[in-house]
Design a protein around this motif. Structure first.
Motif, PDB file in Angstrom:
ATOM      1  N   GLY A 139       0.787  -1.219   0.000  1.00 54.35           N
ATOM      2  CA  GLY A 139       0.000   0.000   0.000  1.00 54.35           C
ATOM      3  C   GLY A 139       0.820   1.270   0.000  1.00 54.35           C
ATOM      4  O   GLY A 139       0.280   2.355  -0.272  1.00 54.35           O
ATOM      5  N   GLU A 140       2.112   1.173   0.306  1.00 54.39           N
ATOM      6  CA  GLU A 140       2.949   2.373   0.342  1.00 54.39           C
ATOM      7  C   GLU A 140       3.375   2.777  -1.074  1.00 54.39           C
ATOM      8  O   GLU A 140       3.313   1.991  -2.024  1.00 54.39           O
ATOM      9  CB  GLU A 140       4.184   2.136   1.209  1.00 54.39           C
ATOM     10  CG  GLU A 140       3.866   2.042   2.685  1.00 54.39           C
ATOM     11  CD  GLU A 140       5.117   2.010   3.539  1.00 54.39           C
ATOM     12  OE1 GLU A 140       5.090   2.573   4.645  1.00 54.39           O
ATOM     13  OE2 GLU A 140       6.129   1.408   3.112  1.00 54.39           O
ATOM     14  N   GLY A 165       1.367   0.716  -3.352  1.00 48.63           N
ATOM     15  CA  GLY A 165       0.173   1.403  -3.808  1.00 48.63           C
ATOM     16  C   GLY A 165       0.415   2.245  -5.033  1.00 48.63           C
ATOM     17  O   GLY A 165      -0.486   2.428  -5.863  1.00 48.63           O
ATOM     18  N   ALA A 166       1.632   2.781  -5.182  1.00 51.78           N
ATOM     19  CA  ALA A 166       1.999   3.572  -6.354  1.00 51.78           C
ATOM     20  C   ALA A 166       3.503   3.467  -6.548  1.00 51.78           C
ATOM     21  O   ALA A 166       4.269   3.508  -5.575  1.00 51.78           O
ATOM     22  CB  ALA A 166       1.591   5.031  -6.191  1.00 51.78           C
ATOM     23  N   ARG A 200       2.168  16.690  -6.383  1.00 48.98           N
ATOM     24  CA  ARG A 200       0.940  16.702  -7.182  1.00 48.98           C
ATOM     25  C   ARG A 200       0.314  15.310  -7.234  1.00 48.98           C
ATOM     26  O   ARG A 200      -0.897  15.148  -6.998  1.00 48.98           O
ATOM     27  CB  ARG A 200       1.255  17.174  -8.600  1.00 48.98           C
ATOM     28  CG  ARG A 200       0.082  16.985  -9.573  1.00 48.98           C
ATOM     29  CD  ARG A 200       0.503  17.188 -11.016  1.00 48.98           C
ATOM     30  NE  ARG A 200       1.610  16.327 -11.425  1.00 48.98           N
ATOM     31  CZ  ARG A 200       1.471  15.022 -11.695  1.00 48.98           C
ATOM     32  NH1 ARG A 200       0.291  14.408 -11.583  1.00 48.98           N
ATOM     33  NH2 ARG A 200       2.521  14.307 -12.075  1.00 48.98           N
ATOM     34  N   ALA A 201       1.141  14.297  -7.528  1.00 54.88           N
ATOM     35  CA  ALA A 201       0.620  12.947  -7.706  1.00 54.88           C
ATOM     36  C   ALA A 201       0.070  12.357  -6.417  1.00 54.88           C
ATOM     37  O   ALA A 201      -0.826  11.497  -6.454  1.00 54.88           O
ATOM     38  CB  ALA A 201       1.713  12.033  -8.266  1.00 54.88           C
ATOM     39  N   THR A 202       0.589  12.796  -5.271  1.00 53.35           N
ATOM     40  CA  THR A 202       0.174  12.233  -3.985  1.00 53.35           C
ATOM     41  C   THR A 202      -0.765  13.151  -3.215  1.00 53.35           C
ATOM     42  O   THR A 202      -1.035  12.913  -2.034  1.00 53.35           O
ATOM     43  CB  THR A 202       1.401  11.916  -3.110  1.00 53.35           C
ATOM     44  OG1 THR A 202       2.129  13.141  -2.868  1.00 53.35           O
ATOM     45  CG2 THR A 202       2.308  10.908  -3.783  1.00 53.35           C
ATOM     46  N   GLY A 203      -1.259  14.194  -3.871  1.00 50.89           N
ATOM     47  CA  GLY A 203      -2.151  15.119  -3.191  1.00 50.89           C
ATOM     48  C   GLY A 203      -1.480  15.868  -2.060  1.00 50.89           C
ATOM     49  O   GLY A 203      -2.122  16.219  -1.066  1.00 50.89           O
ATOM     50  N   LEU A 209       8.741   6.083   0.287  1.00 50.04           N
ATOM     51  CA  LEU A 209      10.109   5.605   0.104  1.00 50.04           C
ATOM     52  C   LEU A 209      10.704   6.238  -1.150  1.00 50.04           C
ATOM     53  O   LEU A 209      10.065   6.249  -2.204  1.00 50.04           O
ATOM     54  CB  LEU A 209      10.116   4.083  -0.033  1.00 50.04           C
ATOM     55  CG  LEU A 209      11.449   3.400  -0.317  1.00 50.04           C
ATOM     56  CD1 LEU A 209      12.441   3.619   0.820  1.00 50.04           C
ATOM     57  CD2 LEU A 209      11.242   1.892  -0.551  1.00 50.04           C
ATOM     58  N   VAL A 210      11.905   6.783  -1.031  1.00 50.20           N
ATOM     59  CA  VAL A 210      12.661   7.317  -2.166  1.00 50.20           C
ATOM     60  C   VAL A 210      13.968   6.546  -2.280  1.00 50.20           C
ATOM     61  O   VAL A 210      14.683   6.365  -1.286  1.00 50.20           O
ATOM     62  CB  VAL A 210      12.962   8.821  -2.000  1.00 50.20           C
ATOM     63  CG1 VAL A 210      13.931   9.304  -3.087  1.00 50.20           C
ATOM     64  CG2 VAL A 210      11.681   9.638  -2.052  1.00 50.20           C
TER      65      VAL A 210
END
Length: 325
Positions: A139-140, A165-166, A200-203, A209-210
């Motif tokens: 989900g992360e 999740g993405a 933007r993509a995550t609101g 995680l990067v």
């Protein structure tokens, strides 16, 4: 035997084919008749800037696949003729390489030597970034720099298999972005605007995680793109910038953390841990969760051509040198 080495630092043209004596294994070592050798950005840095080069002349190459030629005293579980992949501390661009037994991995049934040459660096690195160090949970969300490279290609697939999740990527050209999108990424951002695009993509939340192999200002901006309790894993300094440091002011307020990983450093400090990590990672290939696309092949004598492609930052996926039939 034939080998590729350089006697001075410079462009790809300094790479030369030479005749060299066949090495013999000492205690705890094996020699491998090489069929394929992997090409990595670290090889380009070694040639151009002396990265991890103890002395000249130097023979690049960190990963190979082939068949065990000879086994040194005290080596257990390995025998002549076995098909293996090996992580080596330089010297991989050669027909015969010397390897520490702890960094030699017997191929599972059904895996060919072509695929195996992509394993020793890319696969355990990507697995550690997603699981052992990055500790991605279902989900992360994750952001991967260099999404179209060898490690990025695998990291995106492992993240997807882990239930992310993405899965977001960063790539420097439209062609690389298209490649990454075809290998499991949901969106791919440009290096110039990735931090704004993440928000933007995550609101506005940021990613959990990067994964950063670039360093410098890119690492700093990646830290700012993290969510509350987000993690960053640094695994290189491809940008060549001075190291950037983070401390209490950057980490404490939102519970962020930074980790690091180097497969080459792990091989030196904890080879048994590397062996176990690689075995876990190889299962992801064996059971079909991950594919390792080879996008270009060069003959050993044309190692310079491979370095031109990697050094020009135009490559995607994994590049190999064909050493033997």
């Amino acid at each position: 035997m034939r080998a590729v080495e350089f006697q001075e630092h410079g462009g790809p043209e300094v790479l030369r084919i030479v005749e060299a004596p066949v090495p013999e294994p000492g205690p705890g070592q094996v020699t491998v008749d090489v069929v394929w050798a992997g090409v990595n950005f670290a090889d380009v840095k070694a040639r151009a800037a002396g990265y991890r080069v103890p002395a000249l002349p130097y023979r690049p190459g960190l990963e190979v696949s082939g068949r065990i030629r000879a086994v040194g005293e005290g080596v257990e579980g390995l025998r002549t003729g076995q098909e293996v992949a090996a992580l080596v501390d330089g010297g991989g661009y050669a027909e015969v390489v010397l390897a520490e037994a702890a960094t030699v991995f017997v191929l599972p049934g059904g895996m060919d030597l072509h695929t195996a040459a992509t394993l020793p660096i890319v696969l355990p690195t990507a697995h550690a970034l997603i699981h052992e160090v990055g500790r991605l949970r279902a989900g992360e969300s994750v952001l991967v720099h260099g999404a179209a490279g060898g490690i990025g290609t695998v990291a995106g697939q492992l993240a997807r298999a882990a239930g992310a999740g993405a899965v977001y990527g960063v790539a420097s050209t439209d062609a690389k972005a298209a490649y990454a999108l075809a290998h499991g990424y949901d969106e791919v951002f440009s290096p110039a605007a990735f931090d704004r695009d993440v928000r933007r993509a995550t609101g506005g939340k940021g990613v959990d995680l990067v994964l950063d192999p670039v360093g410098g200002d890119t690492l700093r901006r990646g830290l700012e793109a993290l969510s509350v309790f987000g993690r960053m894993v640094s695994f290189g300094n491809a940008g060549g910038a001075e190291p950037w440091q983070a401390g209490q002011s950057e980490l404490y307020a939102q519970g962020r953390s930074i980790g690091g990983f180097s497969v080459l450093a792990l091989a030196q400090s904890a080879p048994d841990a590397l062996h176990a990590l690689t075995e876990r990672a190889v299962r992801a290939v064996a059971d079909g969760r991950v594919t390792l696309p080879v996008t270009a092949e060069f003959d050993l004598a044309d190692a310079a051509g491979a370095h031109h492609l990697v050094g020009g930052r135009a490559s995607t996926g994994k590049l190999l040198l064909r050493v033997a039939a």
